[in-house]
Scaffold this motif. Structure first.
Motif, mmCIF file in Angstrom:
data_model
loop_
_atom_site.group_PDB
_atom_site.id
_atom_site.type_symbol
_atom_site.label_atom_id
_atom_site.label_comp_id
_atom_site.label_asym_id
_atom_site.label_seq_id
_atom_site.Cartn_x
_atom_site.Cartn_y
_atom_site.Cartn_z
ATOM 1 N N LEU A 1 0.709 -1.233 0.054
ATOM 2 C CA LEU A 1 -0.014 -0.019 -0.196
ATOM 3 C C LEU A 1 0.838 1.111 -0.146
ATOM 4 N N ARG A 2 0.544 2.259 -0.887
ATOM 5 C CA ARG A 2 0.946 3.565 -0.861
ATOM 6 C C ARG A 2 0.192 4.549 -0.710
ATOM 7 N N HIS A 3 0.156 5.526 0.190
ATOM 8 C CA HIS A 3 -1.163 6.342 0.595
ATOM 9 C C HIS A 3 -0.502 7.641 1.009
ATOM 10 N N GLU B 1 6.974 7.366 6.705
ATOM 11 C CA GLU B 1 7.834 6.435 6.465
ATOM 12 C C GLU B 1 7.754 5.588 5.164
ATOM 13 N N HIS B 2 8.902 5.088 4.614
ATOM 14 C CA HIS B 2 8.960 4.333 3.360
ATOM 15 C C HIS B 2 9.908 3.243 3.722
ATOM 16 N N PRO B 3 9.484 2.195 4.642
ATOM 17 C CA PRO B 3 10.538 1.308 5.145
ATOM 18 C C PRO B 3 11.090 0.348 4.222
ATOM 19 N N GLY C 1 10.707 14.393 3.251
ATOM 20 C CA GLY C 1 11.221 13.179 2.105
ATOM 21 C C GLY C 1 11.014 12.034 2.812
ATOM 22 N N ARG C 2 10.077 11.117 3.044
ATOM 23 C CA ARG C 2 9.943 10.011 3.904
ATOM 24 C C ARG C 2 11.164 9.064 3.627
ATOM 25 N N THR C 3 11.835 9.031 2.716
ATOM 26 C CA THR C 3 13.019 7.988 2.593
ATOM 27 C C THR C 3 14.185 8.114 3.503
ATOM 28 N N VAL C 4 14.234 9.511 3.872
ATOM 29 C CA VAL C 4 15.386 10.078 4.567
ATOM 30 C C VAL C 4 14.778 9.763 6.175
ATOM 31 N N THR D 1 18.129 14.007 -2.232
ATOM 32 C CA THR D 1 17.163 13.765 -2.494
ATOM 33 C C THR D 1 16.118 15.021 -3.046
ATOM 34 N N ARG D 2 15.082 15.039 -3.692
ATOM 35 C CA ARG D 2 14.463 15.867 -4.528
ATOM 36 C C ARG D 2 13.545 16.790 -3.514
ATOM 37 N N VAL D 3 13.442 17.944 -3.981
ATOM 38 C CA VAL D 3 12.385 18.826 -2.920
ATOM 39 C C VAL D 3 10.881 18.235 -3.183
ATOM 40 N N GLN D 4 10.263 18.011 -2.438
ATOM 41 C CA GLN D 4 8.787 17.312 -2.697
ATOM 42 C C GLN D 4 7.731 18.168 -3.018
ATOM 43 N N LYS D 5 7.804 18.689 -4.151
ATOM 44 C CA LYS D 5 6.711 19.642 -4.531
ATOM 45 C C LYS D 5 5.231 19.182 -4.271
ATOM 46 N N HIS E 1 20.236 8.147 -4.720
ATOM 47 C CA HIS E 1 18.989 8.961 -4.826
ATOM 48 C C HIS E 1 17.818 8.019 -4.802
ATOM 49 N N PRO E 2 16.794 8.325 -4.114
ATOM 50 C CA PRO E 2 15.797 7.357 -4.179
ATOM 51 C C PRO E 2 15.040 7.321 -5.347
ATOM 52 N N LEU E 3 15.104 8.542 -6.205
ATOM 53 C CA LEU E 3 14.553 8.688 -7.518
ATOM 54 C C LEU E 3 13.103 9.015 -7.438
ATOM 55 N N PRO E 4 12.269 9.671 -8.334
ATOM 56 C CA PRO E 4 12.781 10.363 -9.304
ATOM 57 C C PRO E 4 13.714 11.888 -9.001
ATOM 58 N N ARG E 5 14.692 11.967 -9.791
ATOM 59 C CA ARG E 5 15.585 13.135 -9.602
ATOM 60 C C ARG E 5 14.898 14.025 -10.609
HETATM 61 N N1 ASP Z 1 10.269 7.662 -4.677
HETATM 62 C C1 ASP Z 1 10.470 8.041 -3.533
HETATM 63 C C2 ASP Z 1 9.045 8.154 -2.455
HETATM 64 O O1 ASP Z 1 8.377 7.700 -3.314
HETATM 65 C C3 ASP Z 1 11.043 9.188 -3.698
HETATM 66 C C4 ASP Z 1 10.482 10.538 -4.263
HETATM 67 O O2 ASP Z 1 9.303 10.571 -4.565
HETATM 68 O O3 ASP Z 1 11.149 11.769 -3.897
HETATM 69 O O4 ASP Z 1 9.304 8.543 -1.413
#
Ligand code: ASP
Length: 329
Positions: free
Chosen positions: A127-129, A155-157, A188-191, A249-253, A287-291
């Motif tokens: 699940l992604r939400h 989180e993004h475990p 950024g949930r990945t960090v 990481t990218r800035v999460q627009k 980088h978790p991508l997308p860049r």
């Molecule tokens: N793909 C990663 C995420 O879903 C990173 C990102 O979107 O910036 O969190």
């Protein structure tokens, strides 16, 4: 090591064993807080076996007859397709719900009802939400295992597990490293997940971000309590030379309410070949991508650029996790 087909393995020391004794059988994977160093080594051992098997035979029938429901309320390229590839390489199949607006969700169905419906057909739900805690809510109602594939800025475990696996496979160890995280550390949930996992090791953490995108205080405090050295910076020039890992990481627009605020920070950092002149020879850029401009494409041929290899490690980790929660590892 001699390769043994997993279904014929009776050796308790190898990762493919009996469902009744499989430690993750039937469990949800919701947060990196469920992992300690032993559990991580176990997961990485299984992932490493998956890597060997994919490299040698491509696919095998460990999860034959099992079905995964891929339920994505937010866009995804890598997470969704790597879970699909992972399930299919293990002989299972996938119900893909990548566009919830075409499902009953658009009719107003609640998350608990959607997961309770899907588990009638599937053995595991990914699940992604957009909301923090959504996967815990889903897990509360589901009888089958739920895997959190990203809950808003929470989180993004599975990403953090693949990130740590990448570091360990590429650099050969985790203790003693200096890891620099750069970019949108607030949203950024990945960090968030990665910093928590790294706090199980003897590492030094550097955070580089604009003032408004700093690592949340609760995470810094949590890591502080474990006695790790953490430092915050505004410029990356100060820390490139000491980094063993530069995690960009990218800035999460999509998390910004005020678009002007986004515009003010979106191009804050760009890593180019010039930046790397000061970097160690043995280090990796992740980088978790997308860049979206934070790493110049000119850097892609640099052997230290590990972000595409990182995606591949994600396949092995997700194969391992599916096998684990379905009692096959
Ligand atoms: N793909 C990663 C995420 O879903 C990173 C990102 O979107 O910036 O969190």
């Amino acid at each position: 090591m001699t390769f043994m087909p997993p279904t014929h393995n009776n050796n308790p020391h190898l990762p493919f064993g009996d469902q009744r004794t499989a430690p993750w059988y039937g469990k949800d994977i919701l947060s990196v807080k469920q992992f300690d160093r032993n559990k991580l080594s176990y997961t990485f051992e299984v992932a490493h076996e998956m890597r060997i098997m994919v490299e040698r035979i491509g696919a095998f029938d460990l999860l034959k007859g099992k079905i995964l429901a891929n339920l994505f309320y937010e866009p995804s390229t890598r997470t969704s397709s790597s879970f699909t590839a992972a399930m299919e390489r293990l002989g299972g199949s996938v119900i893909p719900i990548n566009e919830v607006r075409y499902s009953s969700v658009s009719k107003g169905e609640s998350l608990p009802d959607t997961v309770r419906s899907l588990e009638c057909y599937a053995d595991v739900i990914v699940l992604r939400h957009p909301e923090v805690g959504a996967s815990s809510l889903a897990a509360k109602y589901a009888r089958k295992p739920v895997i959190n594939a990203g809950d808003g800025i929470g989180e993004h475990p599975t990403q953090a597990l693949l990130d740590l696996f990448t570091i360990s496979e590429e650099l050969g160890h985790l203790d003693g490293l200096t890891v620099t995280m750069l970019g949108d550390l607030k949203n950024g949930r990945t960090v968030h997940s990665l910093a928590r996992l790294l706090s199980l090791y003897d590492v030094k953490l550097n955070y580089v971000s604009p003032e408004i995108l700093k690592m949340p205080k609760e995470i810094i405090d949590e890591i502080d309590a474990k006695g790790l050295q953490q430092s915050e910076y505004k410029q990356f020039d100060d820390v490139i030379s000491e980094s063993d890992v530069l995690y960009v990481t990218r800035v999460q627009k999509e998390r910004f309410k005020d678009k002007k605020e986004y515009e003010s920070v979106k191009g804050a950092y760009v890593i180019t070949p010039k930046t790397m002149v000061k970097a160690k020879e043995k280090m990796i850029i992740m980088h978790p991508l997308p860049r979206v401009g934070e790493i110049s494409m000119e850097l892609d041929d640099d052997p230290r650029a590990a972000y595409f290899r990182q995606m591949e490690y994600g396949l092995y980790i997700r194969m391992a996790l599916l096998a684990m929660v379905l009692g096959k590892a």
